[in-house]
Each structure stands twice: as structure tokens, then as C-alpha cells.
Design a protein around this motif. Sequence first.
Motif, mmCIF file in Angstrom:
data_model
loop_
_atom_site.group_PDB
_atom_site.id
_atom_site.type_symbol
_atom_site.label_atom_id
_atom_site.label_comp_id
_atom_site.label_asym_id
_atom_site.label_seq_id
_atom_site.Cartn_x
_atom_site.Cartn_y
_atom_site.Cartn_z
ATOM 1 N N GLN A 120 0.796 -1.225 0.000
ATOM 2 C CA GLN A 120 0.000 0.000 0.000
ATOM 3 C C GLN A 120 0.829 1.275 0.000
ATOM 4 N N LEU A 121 1.949 1.281 0.705
ATOM 5 C CA LEU A 121 2.768 2.500 0.702
ATOM 6 C C LEU A 121 3.285 2.778 -0.711
ATOM 7 N N ARG A 122 3.720 1.726 -1.382
ATOM 8 C CA ARG A 122 4.189 1.919 -2.755
ATOM 9 C C ARG A 122 3.066 2.434 -3.644
ATOM 10 N N GLN A 123 1.866 1.876 -3.439
ATOM 11 C CA GLN A 123 0.741 2.308 -4.263
ATOM 12 C C GLN A 123 0.453 3.793 -4.085
ATOM 13 N N ARG A 124 0.413 4.225 -2.827
ATOM 14 C CA ARG A 124 0.078 5.632 -2.562
ATOM 15 C C ARG A 124 1.230 6.545 -2.999
ATOM 16 N N ALA A 125 2.452 6.112 -2.756
ATOM 17 C CA ALA A 125 3.622 6.909 -3.134
ATOM 18 C C ALA A 125 3.685 7.063 -4.657
ATOM 19 N N ALA A 126 3.450 5.958 -5.362
ATOM 20 C CA ALA A 126 3.500 6.010 -6.825
ATOM 21 C C ALA A 126 2.407 6.917 -7.358
ATOM 22 N N PHE A 127 1.242 6.865 -6.730
ATOM 23 C CA PHE A 127 0.151 7.727 -7.185
ATOM 24 C C PHE A 127 0.534 9.200 -7.010
ATOM 25 N N ALA A 128 1.181 9.500 -5.878
ATOM 26 C CA ALA A 128 1.642 10.886 -5.659
ATOM 27 C C ALA A 128 2.634 11.293 -6.743
ATOM 28 N N LEU A 129 3.564 10.407 -7.067
ATOM 29 C CA LEU A 129 4.543 10.718 -8.116
ATOM 30 C C LEU A 129 3.884 10.864 -9.486
ATOM 31 N N SER A 130 2.817 10.083 -9.702
ATOM 32 C CA SER A 130 2.124 10.164 -11.008
ATOM 33 C C SER A 130 1.446 11.514 -11.181
ATOM 34 N N GLU A 131 1.289 12.241 -10.076
ATOM 35 C CA GLU A 131 0.690 13.571 -10.184
ATOM 36 C C GLU A 131 1.761 14.663 -10.296
ATOM 37 N N ILE A 132 3.021 14.230 -10.331
ATOM 38 C CA ILE A 132 4.111 15.151 -10.682
ATOM 39 C C ILE A 132 4.606 14.814 -12.092
ATOM 40 N N PHE A 133 5.000 13.541 -12.280
ATOM 41 C CA PHE A 133 5.414 13.084 -13.615
ATOM 42 C C PHE A 133 4.155 12.740 -14.419
ATOM 43 N N VAL A 134 3.457 13.776 -14.824
ATOM 44 C CA VAL A 134 2.125 13.590 -15.401
ATOM 45 C C VAL A 134 2.214 13.302 -16.897
ATOM 46 N N THR A 135 1.585 12.225 -17.291
ATOM 47 C CA THR A 135 1.387 11.982 -18.732
ATOM 48 C C THR A 135 -0.051 12.343 -19.025
ATOM 49 N N SER A 136 -0.276 13.062 -20.079
ATOM 50 C CA SER A 136 -1.635 13.518 -20.340
ATOM 51 C C SER A 136 -2.312 12.595 -21.337
ATOM 52 N N THR A 137 -3.574 12.826 -21.545
ATOM 53 C CA THR A 137 -4.346 12.023 -22.491
ATOM 54 C C THR A 137 -4.362 12.667 -23.873
ATOM 55 N N ILE A 138 -3.421 13.569 -24.083
ATOM 56 C CA ILE A 138 -3.274 14.191 -25.406
ATOM 57 C C ILE A 138 -1.992 13.657 -26.034
ATOM 58 N N PRO A 139 -1.979 13.172 -27.255
ATOM 59 C CA PRO A 139 -3.134 13.031 -28.131
ATOM 60 C C PRO A 139 -4.075 11.933 -27.637
ATOM 61 N N SER A 140 -5.340 12.099 -27.963
ATOM 62 C CA SER A 140 -6.344 11.213 -27.383
ATOM 63 C C SER A 140 -6.131 9.759 -27.783
ATOM 64 N N ALA A 141 -5.439 9.528 -28.880
ATOM 65 C CA ALA A 141 -5.242 8.145 -29.339
ATOM 66 C C ALA A 141 -4.429 7.323 -28.337
ATOM 67 N N ILE A 142 -3.609 7.958 -27.486
ATOM 68 C CA ILE A 142 -2.786 7.134 -26.590
ATOM 69 C C ILE A 142 -3.604 6.505 -25.485
ATOM 70 N N ILE A 143 -4.816 7.004 -25.276
ATOM 71 C CA ILE A 143 -5.647 6.418 -24.231
ATOM 72 C C ILE A 143 -5.998 4.972 -24.582
ATOM 73 N N ARG A 144 -5.858 4.638 -25.850
ATOM 74 C CA ARG A 144 -6.213 3.287 -26.285
ATOM 75 C C ARG A 144 -5.100 2.261 -26.042
ATOM 76 N N LYS A 145 -3.959 2.704 -25.562
ATOM 77 C CA LYS A 145 -2.805 1.811 -25.505
ATOM 78 C C LYS A 145 -2.613 1.259 -24.098
ATOM 79 N N SER A 146 -3.215 0.156 -23.818
ATOM 80 C CA SER A 146 -3.197 -0.430 -22.482
ATOM 81 C C SER A 146 -1.791 -0.761 -21.983
ATOM 82 N N LEU A 147 -0.998 -1.431 -22.807
ATOM 83 C CA LEU A 147 0.327 -1.854 -22.340
ATOM 84 C C LEU A 147 1.273 -0.671 -22.209
#
Lengths: 567, 465
Positions: A120-147
Amino acid sequence: MRKETLFNLIRLTVLALMLSSCGGASSDKATIVLSEEDKPPSDEEAAAFLMQATFGPTESSISELQQIGYSAWMIAQFNQPVADMVEETRALSVGTTSNLKFNYHSLEVFYKLAISGSDQLRQRAAFALSEIFVTSTIPSAIIRKSLLHASYKQIIQEGAFGNFRDLMEEVTYHPLMGVSLTYIGNQKANPDTGSAPDENYAREILQLFTIGLTELNEDGSVKKSGGSEIEIYDNDDITELAKVFTGLYWANKSFDGRVTLHNDEESDTSRLVMHDEYHSEGSKSFLGGQVEGSGDEDISGALDIIFNHANVAPFICTQLIQRLTYSNPHGSSYTSRCVNAFNTGLYTLPNGTVIGTGERGDLPPVWAAILLDDTARSLDRYNQEDYGKAREPIIGFIHWARVSDVNDFDVDETTLRGTLGDDDFGQTPYQSPSVFNFFRPGYVPAGTSMGDLNKVVPEFQVMTSTILVNYANTMKSFTTRASDEIGFVPHYTKELALAADPEALTNHINLLMTAGRMDEHTLEGIRNTLNAIELPDESASRSDALLERVRLAMLLAVTSSEFRMQF
Amino acid sequence: MITRRSFLKHTLAGLGVAGGFATNLASFNAFAADTSEYKALVCVFLKGGMDGHDLLIPYDLTSWGKFEALREPILSAFDGAPDGLSPRRRENLIALSSTNSNGLVNDGREFSLSQEMLEVAELYHSNKMAFVGNVGPLLEPITRQDIDNGGGSVPPRLFSHNDQQSIWQAGQPEGASSGWGGRFGDIMQAAGANSNAAFTAITTRGQSIFVEGNNVNAFQLSTSGGKAISQVSGSSSAFREAYDNNLRGIGKDRSNLIRNDIMDMTNTAIDNNATIRTAFGTSTGSEAFPSTSLGQQLSIVARMIANRDNLGMKRQIFIVGDTGYDTHSNQASELGLKHIEISQAMNAFYNETVAMGLENNVTTFTASDFGRSLVPNVSGTDHGWGNHHMVMGGAVNGGNIFGNVPEAEIGHDYEVGRGRLIPQTSVEQYAYPLARWFGLSLSETQESLPNLDSFDATALAGLLS
């Protein structure tokens, strides 16, 4: 590379020593005598800690923490293995073609780990980092790439307990970031067409991921000169640094100079590859430093220059504190202590164990410094009018799901797939509408008592008048979700067992959802609601009544202001 | 608030513009806001930094030649007509007729729009749309020489998205406490324009500092109208009371300010959404709007305006936001498609104001983080500073290009590398005619735009009438 391996060896050694010094905590719990600083003073305080350090407490996590104490809990969490999100996502995707078109499987694995993972600590810590190292949904086509998304989540999860410098590099070489900030296919200036290198990543890695725009003091306050803030760099630094991030392209593909997406699992899950023939030649000068070499050498040298800037620790620590515990740590000794942990790579746990590799940027000491600091642990914080933070809507949702025994994470079948924009929560994990995240760390909410004091409350930026109403309605649909639906059905195992006793159920929910912070008025509202649902003798309708009690009590909990914030 | 210095500055400046002097003198005596007939200002904020170089495209052969030479990588990307877009070559552009009066055309220069901007071109030619060239944040008038010599001051945090958005909207970087739209609203609210203060300033997307005042707070309006808290069917009155108390914060401890604010915000959100639902009733919005984000946001703005009397509103300020303008790469297809969206949505909105008989009472203008570099990346452009913008409405002296549009060149007085423009018209100068049209007196305008006195306020005096 060799250096990294050496760090890891040192860390493993230190951790092994620490574990043995705990006297085999798991096998002989009864004999442990915890110091006052190492033991949560109450179940409520254990729950409060777990709201900051995890996606929400459960009865068992509270009891584990009470038994082993903060120090051993942190060490145990640092030792949890990392799940393989790519493989889990791939496994879910086998044989399904329609669902592959969206990012559901990667999101499903995220929710599974966030809700039911033991790390759980890793999960919460990673989520915090994901809000700094932000990847956006632009271009919208990348939202389709699961892997592609799963692979990015993987490097953030792995990096959360590593060194910040390594994380910078993993992010830089990740294709999802390369697409988001358009440097996949970026190339040196072309004298024939007059084109210049794309400045996007050069600008944002400085401004958003590492040092910000203006010089900071070690306590995170803005450094001033003659009353004015000091800008760290100008556009000449950016155009120079832009030359560094040229020549990178998808692995397994030939360079074509465009931000093209490919239908190739290997490309989606591999580090970007440098093509020196497209990399800017010559020296590049920025931030008072200089690099000149091959493409990979330039990037490594540039990341070193950035990483060694004095702003990194206060810039990152301030934001990580904001994500976990407290919105307004700027200019406080709390931030200074976190900065010290970042810069020394060491932290002394309450039981005296020193953790960390001793290398600047080692992140485990930083997490410990944020979570175990007096500012976050002292009971005095309840008397401080600006203490705490608003609970992010999506963190509130995951917290509810943990408490409620959700064990089916099928995103496709729920409204969760549309949580962006006006819908539902205004945020979907790892899918910010832009690189500026769902909210800004410097957001001062106009027209509020916090805003009047010039205090920030970042999460308020997504709590618009539409989202505030939609949050309540979305949580209503989840808390009352029927058992025959697919995805995110609450089982309420513990709660149903207590539902015949209104006082016991109320206390249970108060502890797990708000760490005991509900005021008497809120508690009374829950009790009155429970008492108004009579329990018939007949078994089937009695079960229905018990379930109705739990559902409404939970709905009251998740919409209470005690839950919408985090103390 | 009016100093002798600023009085002189404004009157003298006014002398240079036909009609400006009389207008200024008349308004100088009007110290209180005019709130008589209904008026609305609508800011269309194009997030990410809209490329103005691709909006107002040079058309006379000399200027086009310079532009083509610098822009070839992007122009050639259009040649393959990605996504059905038209090529971006001179013969494919829509030439703007030359009714311009401010000198650009006297120099023999001509301008054009992309074919995707068909409706905008029609609005321009029917005199309902004007352009303002090279506008952006400034602290004082400044040239490249000033900057190179270390003289003069420039706004902080140039080229940074979030900060330049904030500076455009509020005059300060991120963390500002009020924007000029909100401050216009403060004045109108104080003058008694609206019986419902909550709907003076409205955003249809996220929180925007533009529409936050010192007293007026923005209402965030969903494109689907007013939202209601859904009730749990068959629940007891005990639950309903407890639920309402929780959401609205009735009877709760308020010692923690974050908690206090969450309760206040939720309570206000529930009330305002309920008021909207009641006011809108069963009426539906116009179907003439495109289904794009911008189209749907302008649609709900039109619906709000249609319900102005139900809500008791005389002066309203709106901001709608569109994303996707940070075109570092693939600009040809991405911005080309955006042009279609802008053009169709703005046209639908203008037509809707005509249908309501309010085309002279609603003025729409664009804003964006910044302009972009003239010299491209491989397939896109980078962050800039000055930019070209659109102003639309029946009150606009359309068919004109105001301000200045520098030639597509490197190294001139208003260029700061890669063809990024140094603004020649400040945001305050752009806002000035909007404020005066909206009904603010001169002193109220100066109060709302604190740095206005650093510039010739009446530079765009002819923009609106």
C-alpha cells in the motif's frame, strides 16, 4: 548502470540488517515493546496514519500497525515486491479485442493493486509521483494503448522506492512520456527547412518535474532578491536543453521524425532508443552547465545537471507533502526536514534504525520523513485551523472500495471509464487532461476562507460545483451498487456483521472512514439513519434491511466533510 | 483613482483617434457603471497557446513569400490534406477584404484565413468580427532592443503555460486572487446590475481566475445545465435529513478551514445548480451548436443568456475553455481540425445571439496562453508571447484588423527568437474597449486594470461602438 546496482545492493544490505534487528517481528509479535514514538497512540491515530500512507485503513492494517509500530511497518512496506503491471495487464487482455481499444485493462490493474494490494505505501507513493510526472491524455489516441500505460505505471511504481535521479531517467526514456510531451521523433535543427528542436520536454521537465521556475529556499519558500522572485532560467536555457532531447524514438521502429503511434507491444513496453544521427551535435549549455557527447551521454549529463540543482529537494518535497499529508508546508521546518532526508538519503526511524542508501535523492527516507514527522503525527494538528488537505475524489473512492471489500475491478462495466471532465470525480488515475495534472500545487481557491488567507488547497481545483454534485451522485451509485452488477460491487463483510448494532457500526465506520474525526452531529445522523431501518425477523428481509443500513451509513460517511478532507 | 497624469495621458491619446476624444470626455463624467440594457462578455480561452501565425496568414505576395519560406515544414504537412483538411498554400486561403483603416493595408499588406475558418471569414466580411494583432501581457511598451540592452521590464514566467494563462486572465502568475473579468463583475454587482450575484461570472469548464472577483465568485456551469443531488429511493426522513446536513454542512464543527470550505462550496453548488434547474425549466438548448466541447459550452452560455430575465441578470461575464492548442507536433492536422471547431462554434453562437435579438449586447473575444514560434519544430511550433486574437459581435467594428501584425520575419523590433512576437498591444489595452463597452466608467476601468496607465488606453478605441 553499475552505480545503480551498487546502490541497490547497499539498500538490500541495510534492510536485511534492519529486519534482523527487529527480532523477527512477524514470528514473535507478542514480545515487541514499542517505544512511545513508534506506537500509534490509538486506533484512530493508526487509521489517520494509514490514510496518509496508504489508500485507506482496514481493520487488519490498523491492527498490524498497532502491533509492529511505525518503523517496522515502513520497513515491511519498503520490502514488498513490485507487482508486474505489464504482465497482469497483458494477461487480462488475452483473447479480448474490443476492450483493448481503451486503456481499461491497465486501469483495472491499477485499481486492483490500489484497492487490494498489500504494497500500500508503494501504491500511494507512486500515485503521488504520477501527479508530478504527469502523462496527459493528449493526443487522445494514446488512451487506447493499455500496455503503454501499464508500462509507465510500472516504472513509477518501481521508481517510488528508488532514487529520484533514476526515476527522472526512466520517465525520460519512456514512450508514453515521449508521446505526451512530443519528443518522440524530435530531431536536431534542419538547415534545409529551418526547423528547430521541439522545446516541450525541455521546458516541462524543468518547470513541472524537477525544479520549477523560481529559486526556492530549503524550507520550500520562494527565495527573493530585492523583493522579487528569482527566475532560474530563461528561454535560451530551454532552446539549449531542447537540443539534448533529440534523437529518441520507439524501440523496434525506424526513426521517422513524427509522434506516430504503433501497434506493437514491444515498442510500447520498451525504453526509447537514441538515434545519434538525429541528435543535435555540439555542446549544449543550460543552468550554468554544459554537455557534449552522444545522445545518451547528453541526456545522462543533462539529467545530472538538473538533478544537482538545489531546487529539486524543496520543489519535490513540498509537492509530495501536499499529496500525502498537508496542503501548506511551504516555508516550514517540516519541509526542511523532508529536504534533509532527500539530500542526505537517510532517515532515522522512531526505533533508531537508519534507512536509506545515503545517496542524495533516495526516496524511501523521503516518504518516512513526510509520514513520520511530528507535523503529521502530533495530535496538535487537530487544533491547527489550516491543517490537512482535501481528499482527492479518486482517493476517496479507492478508500471506500478498500473498506467495503470490493474485489472485482472491471472498469469497463462501470461508470469509472468516464471519470474525466464533467463526469463523476473529475479525475481518472494517470489520465490528467494535461501535463499540469488535475490540479495545480499552487492553487489558491478564490472565495474560500483558505483563499482569503492566501493558502493553497490544490484539490479544490477539481471540486467544482458540477463535480461536487457528481461526486455525491457517483458515490451514491457505488455505495448502493447491487450485488449482481459487474465491477466494484461492495461486499461490506465486516459492516454487515455489525449492522444489527447501530452504535457498533457507526463507530466502525467512523474509525475506518475518518479516523474517528466525525463530529457528534454527523455520528448522530448515521445512528438515526440506522435506527430508522427496522430489522424484521424473517431472514431474507432482515438481510435486506441490514444491507440497507450499511449502504446508507456508508453513503453518509463518504459524503461527510470529515471524509472529504484528510486530517 | 484618476491622477492628473493619467487624465492627460488619456485625453492626449484620444486626440489621435477620430471620435476618441469626445468619447473619452463623455465617459470621464460617468463615474458609475452603466447597467441599463443587458450585456455579456464572453471570453473564449484557447488553452495551450493558439498559433496566431496560422490564424491571420499573410496574403500579399511579398508577405506570403516570407511566411512560406519560414513555415515550409508545416505547410508541406498540409499538402497531403490530412484528415480531409485543405492545403495551406496561398491559392487555398480565404483572402480578407481590405476595409482596414489602421495602416496595415495602406502599406499594401493583405491577410487571409485558412479554409477551415470559413464561417469566421464570413463574419469578418459582414463586419461582425475583427482581429487584434500582436496582443499579449506586458508591463510596459518594450522592444527587442530594450530587452537585449537589459532595459525595461517584462512579465514574469514568460512561455510557461499555467503562469501565462493566469497573467492573461489576472495580470499575475499562478496564485492570483482575482481576474479582470471578475473585477468587472464586482463593479457591476456593486452597481446593482444583477439580482442574483451567483451568476454574474460563469465558467463552463474548470476553475478560471478570469471570472473570480474580489466579491464575485465564479459559478461553474455544466454543459448539461443544473445538476441535482440524486436521492435514495424509499429512504427515511432521518436519512434524508442527515444526508442534507452532511452535504450542506448544517450543524457541523467548522474549526478546520478546509473542512469549512468544503461544506460551503458544496452548499453553494447545490443551491446554484437548483436555481439553474428552476430557471431553465423544461426548455432545451438550441440544436444549432456543434457537438464539440467548445460548441456545447457556447450552447450553454447561450441558454444562460436566454434565461437572463428569469435569473434577474443585466451584466454577465463568461469564460469558455477549449484545449488542444499546444501544437508542438502534428500541428497541421491538430490545429487544422481546431480551426473547424472554433469557426463553427463561434458562428453558431453569433447566430444564436441574433436569434435572441441580442447580437449587439453580447461581445465575444478570444484569449490564449501565448502565441507560438514562427519558426517551426519538425511538425509543430513552440511557446511564444504576443498573439493575434478575434473579437466578435454586433457592437464590434468588424472587418478590421486592429493593433499590428509584424511581417513574417526574424530579427525585427518585436521578435524575440524563432519568430516569437513581443506584444505591441497589452492585455490591458485589449481589455479597455471591452470594459468601456460593458459599461464601466473610466475610473472603474482603471481600477479593474491596475497597469492600464502604463499604456495608451485608447489604442483600440475604435474596436467597439
